[in-house]
Design an enzyme around this catalytic site. Structure first.
Site, mmCIF file in Angstrom:
data_model
loop_
_atom_site.group_PDB
_atom_site.id
_atom_site.type_symbol
_atom_site.label_atom_id
_atom_site.label_comp_id
_atom_site.label_asym_id
_atom_site.label_seq_id
_atom_site.Cartn_x
_atom_site.Cartn_y
_atom_site.Cartn_z
ATOM 1 N N LYS A 184 0.730 -1.131 0.127
ATOM 2 C CA LYS A 184 -0.174 -0.285 -0.206
ATOM 3 C C LYS A 184 0.978 1.361 -0.154
ATOM 4 O O LYS A 184 1.506 1.559 1.041
ATOM 5 C CB LYS A 184 -0.907 -0.086 1.161
ATOM 6 C CG LYS A 184 -2.014 1.097 1.145
ATOM 7 C CD LYS A 184 -2.897 1.094 2.300
ATOM 8 C CE LYS A 184 -4.076 2.359 2.059
ATOM 9 N NZ LYS A 184 -3.447 3.507 1.626
ATOM 10 N N ARG A 219 -8.297 10.286 -7.242
ATOM 11 C CA ARG A 219 -9.086 9.510 -6.468
ATOM 12 C C ARG A 219 -10.610 10.006 -6.547
ATOM 13 O O ARG A 219 -11.588 9.439 -6.563
ATOM 14 C CB ARG A 219 -8.604 9.202 -5.100
ATOM 15 C CG ARG A 219 -9.769 8.448 -4.218
ATOM 16 C CD ARG A 219 -9.108 8.547 -2.920
ATOM 17 N NE ARG A 219 -9.942 7.981 -2.025
ATOM 18 C CZ ARG A 219 -9.865 6.832 -1.280
ATOM 19 N NH1 ARG A 219 -8.398 6.046 -1.128
ATOM 20 N NH2 ARG A 219 -10.557 6.363 -0.271
ATOM 21 N N ARG A 267 -17.487 0.121 -1.321
ATOM 22 C CA ARG A 267 -16.513 -0.594 -0.297
ATOM 23 C C ARG A 267 -16.867 -1.861 0.171
ATOM 24 O O ARG A 267 -17.830 -2.036 0.760
ATOM 25 C CB ARG A 267 -16.489 0.549 0.785
ATOM 26 C CG ARG A 267 -15.281 0.468 1.989
ATOM 27 C CD ARG A 267 -15.348 1.308 3.188
ATOM 28 N NE ARG A 267 -15.414 2.570 2.860
ATOM 29 C CZ ARG A 267 -14.340 3.493 2.604
ATOM 30 N NH1 ARG A 267 -13.036 2.865 2.773
ATOM 31 N NH2 ARG A 267 -14.345 4.629 2.221
#
Length: 600
Positions: free
Chosen positions: A260, A280, A427
């Site tokens: 990440k 994003r 999500r």
């Protein structure tokens, strides 16, 4: 379609806070909207002229220009407008009041400025577009004349909402989720088609375009929607957990584990030699990364492709990963060529969503990753994210510590099962992030939205120094309060905060905010901040997860501290109540384990 209709509905929407009532009113407006301009109606509701990804300029009309345009439109001195603003505090309200004065109406009628024909949506949109696109020498006068001309023709109520729109303070309190519910109900009679609308919007993040397709072709036409180069896909988001064994179990026992990276998430589109880069937040950031554009042209072996990765600052000498802040330094540089030399970047790619007209979002991750590896030519600038495949907890943790030691934030653990699709705009537990522990602090930071502020005391007296922060609940399209943050700000950040907040100050609570607390000022939900604290704890003051753990109590962050602004995140990307609830449960489990160890 008359603009008066939109103004009347904006006026009704402003007066209510119930989401059901908001949806019902919006449904009614969509039923009455002209099918050829419903896209523009949606953009206006969103408070914009076009989707962010187009990269077109904003209106660029400051308060002084607005005051001048209003004074010309109603034939009064600028000082009159300024005095009214001091009393009312809202330029839209000032414009409406001045338009109602007998002097304004009679003089404008005498001049022939008021015709029998009212403003149309098309005419209003065209004038606002002209204002936004005006640039260079003489652009200031063009903006003032165009806006004054529009306000002259507008009714008092229309003038109110035109000015508010231009001022960036529309304040109708409607999010995309409510718009999608209203579109479904308006064109199908129920919200049952909402999932189809949302799926289409997630693949093609232009809600105005989606609305126009529904109005002109019917909701069933959305089944043919697929990713399109030039229109960003809403990004897939990860859940968070702190126990590696639980994480592996959650993704089915086997996972692809990526570093990440501490960089800027980027969605990269390519068609022939044309390259677009979206953030994003789906903003067009292509001009900030001309070096990345060249890398994509040279090293991506595909005519048409949409890929995703992280743009990461690297050391010019060693090529080692540098902190995210260095990307921010790069963005602030006026000379982009100098910025490229001083702050070079690498791109670490981790997904592929479109390849040569084929939609890859519904394909499992291993297939997407395989195709991604195939399209990258060998080079030292575009890389596949450093990764392993594993079903072993020890190997996962070994890779995690390897990631930390190499400058990454942690790892992303991703399902490789048959259902491991790219969940655009959602999500879920197909991706789970595992980040480093913060010693005695929470296992992870949270990203919260500023919804209000309090004045400080002592040396901070007279300054807004404590922020009311909220989580975003996608199920209700509301913001639930989590904590008040007063620490972590430098003096310079506090000074900047005053201006930031006063620009988005509201007269009353935004309809989407659910709060028991009454701050000194309410603000428009606009800014996202990363917050860390000691732990997640019960609180009778806050509405996040209210009554979920204990009757009358919500969940809050204890001893919260500001880390940084998350300009790369939209308010709908903020941490959700569900995530905060999961973090609270993790804490309870950890305490139970410690207690069990002590007893043993």
């Amino acid at each position: 379609m008359e603009f008066k209709l939109i103004a009347e509905y904006f006026d009704k929407l402003e007066k209510i806070s119930s989401r059901l009532q908001l949806t019902a009113l919006l449904t009614d407006l969509f039923k009455k909207a002209d099918k050829n301009v419903i896209d523009k109606v949606v953009y206006l509701i969103q408070g914009k002229l076009w989707p962010d990804f187009l990269g077109y300029p904003e209106l660029g009309v400051g308060e002084k220009l607005l005051i001048k345009a209003i004074s010309i439109a109603v034939n009064v001195k600028e000082e009159v407008v300024e005095e009214q603003l001091k009393v009312v505090g809202d330029l839209g309200e000032v414009a409406m009041r001045l338009k109602k004065t007998p002097q304004s109406a009679s003089i404008l009628s005498f001049l022939g400025a008021q015709s029998n024909e009212g403003l149309t949506v098309e005419e209003t949109y065209e004038s606002l577009t002209k204002i936004a696109l005006a640039s260079g020498e003489g652009s200031r006068d063009i903006k003032i004349r165009s806006l004054a001309g529009l306000l002259k023709k507008a009714s008092p109520l229309e003038a109110k909402y035109i000015v508010r729109f231009v001022d960036g303070r529309l304040r109708v309190g409607i999010g995309d989720a409510t718009i999608m519910d209203a579109l479904s109900t308006a064109f199908t009679g129920s919200t049952s088609f909402r999932p189809l609308i949302e799926r289409a919007y997630n693949l093609r993040a232009d809600l105005g375009n989606i609305a126009k397709i529904i109005a002109q072709q019917g909701v069933e036409a959305l089944k043919d929607i697929k990713p399109q180069v030039g229109i960003p896909i809403r990004p897939m988001l990860a859940e968070r957990m702190s126990d590696p064994a639980e994480i592996l179990a959650k993704v089915g026992g086997e996972a692809l584990v990526d570093y990440k990276y501490d960089g800027e998430r980027a969605q990269i589109h390519k068609k022939d030699k044309e390259v677009y880069i979206f953030s994003r937040r789906l903003e067009n950031i292509t001009r900030m990364y001309p070096d990345v554009v060249e890398y994509v042209r040279e090293y991506i072996n595909a005519n048409e492709v949409i890929i995703e990765g992280e743009i990461v600052a690297v050391d010019p000498e060693s090529n080692e990963i540098r902190p995210f802040q260095e990307l921010m330094h790069r963005k602030r540089k006026n000379d982009i060529n100098e910025a490229i030399k001083e702050y070079p970047v690498n791109v670490y790619l981790f997904d592929l969503m479109l390849y040569e007209d084929a939609d890859y979002t519904m394909k499992p991750l291993p297939e997407r990753r395989k195709k991604l590896e195939e399209v990258i030519k060998p080079n030292d600038k575009l890389h596949i994210a450093h990764h392993i495949y594993t079903n072993n907890v020890d190997k996962l943790m070994e890779f995690f510590y390897d990631a930390i030691s190499n400058g990454a934030e942690g790892v992303m653990v991703k399902s490789v099962a048959k259902d491991s699709i790219y969940q655009a705009g959602s999500r879920g537990f197909l991706w789970i992030k595992l980040k480093r522990d913060y010693q005695s602090e929470m296992a992870d930071s949270v990203d919260l939205v500023v919804v209000g502020a309090f004045y400080g005391r002592g040396k901070r007296g007279g300054k807004l120094s404590s922020l009311l922060m909220a989580a975003y609940d996608p199920e209700t399209d509301t913001f639930k309060t989590v904590c008040k943050v007063a620490s972590g700000f430098s003096d310079a950040e506090l000074d900047e905060l005053q201006k930031k907040l006063m620009e988005i100050k509201l007269d009353k609570k935004d309809p989407r905010v659910d709060s028991q607390l009454e701050p000194d000022i309410w603000v428009e939900p606009k800014y996202v901040a990363e917050i860390i604290g000691a732990e997640i704890t019960l609180s009778p003051e806050h509405t996040c997860c209210k009554d979920m753990v204990s009757k009358g109590a919500g969940l809050s962050v204890r001893f919260p501290r500001f880390i940084r602004w998350r300009d790369d995140k939209s308010i709908e990307d903020a941490t959700t109540p569900k995530e905060i609830y999961e973090m609270y449960k993790m804490k309870l489990r950890k305490k139970e384990e410690e207690q069990h160890t002590d007893e043993a």
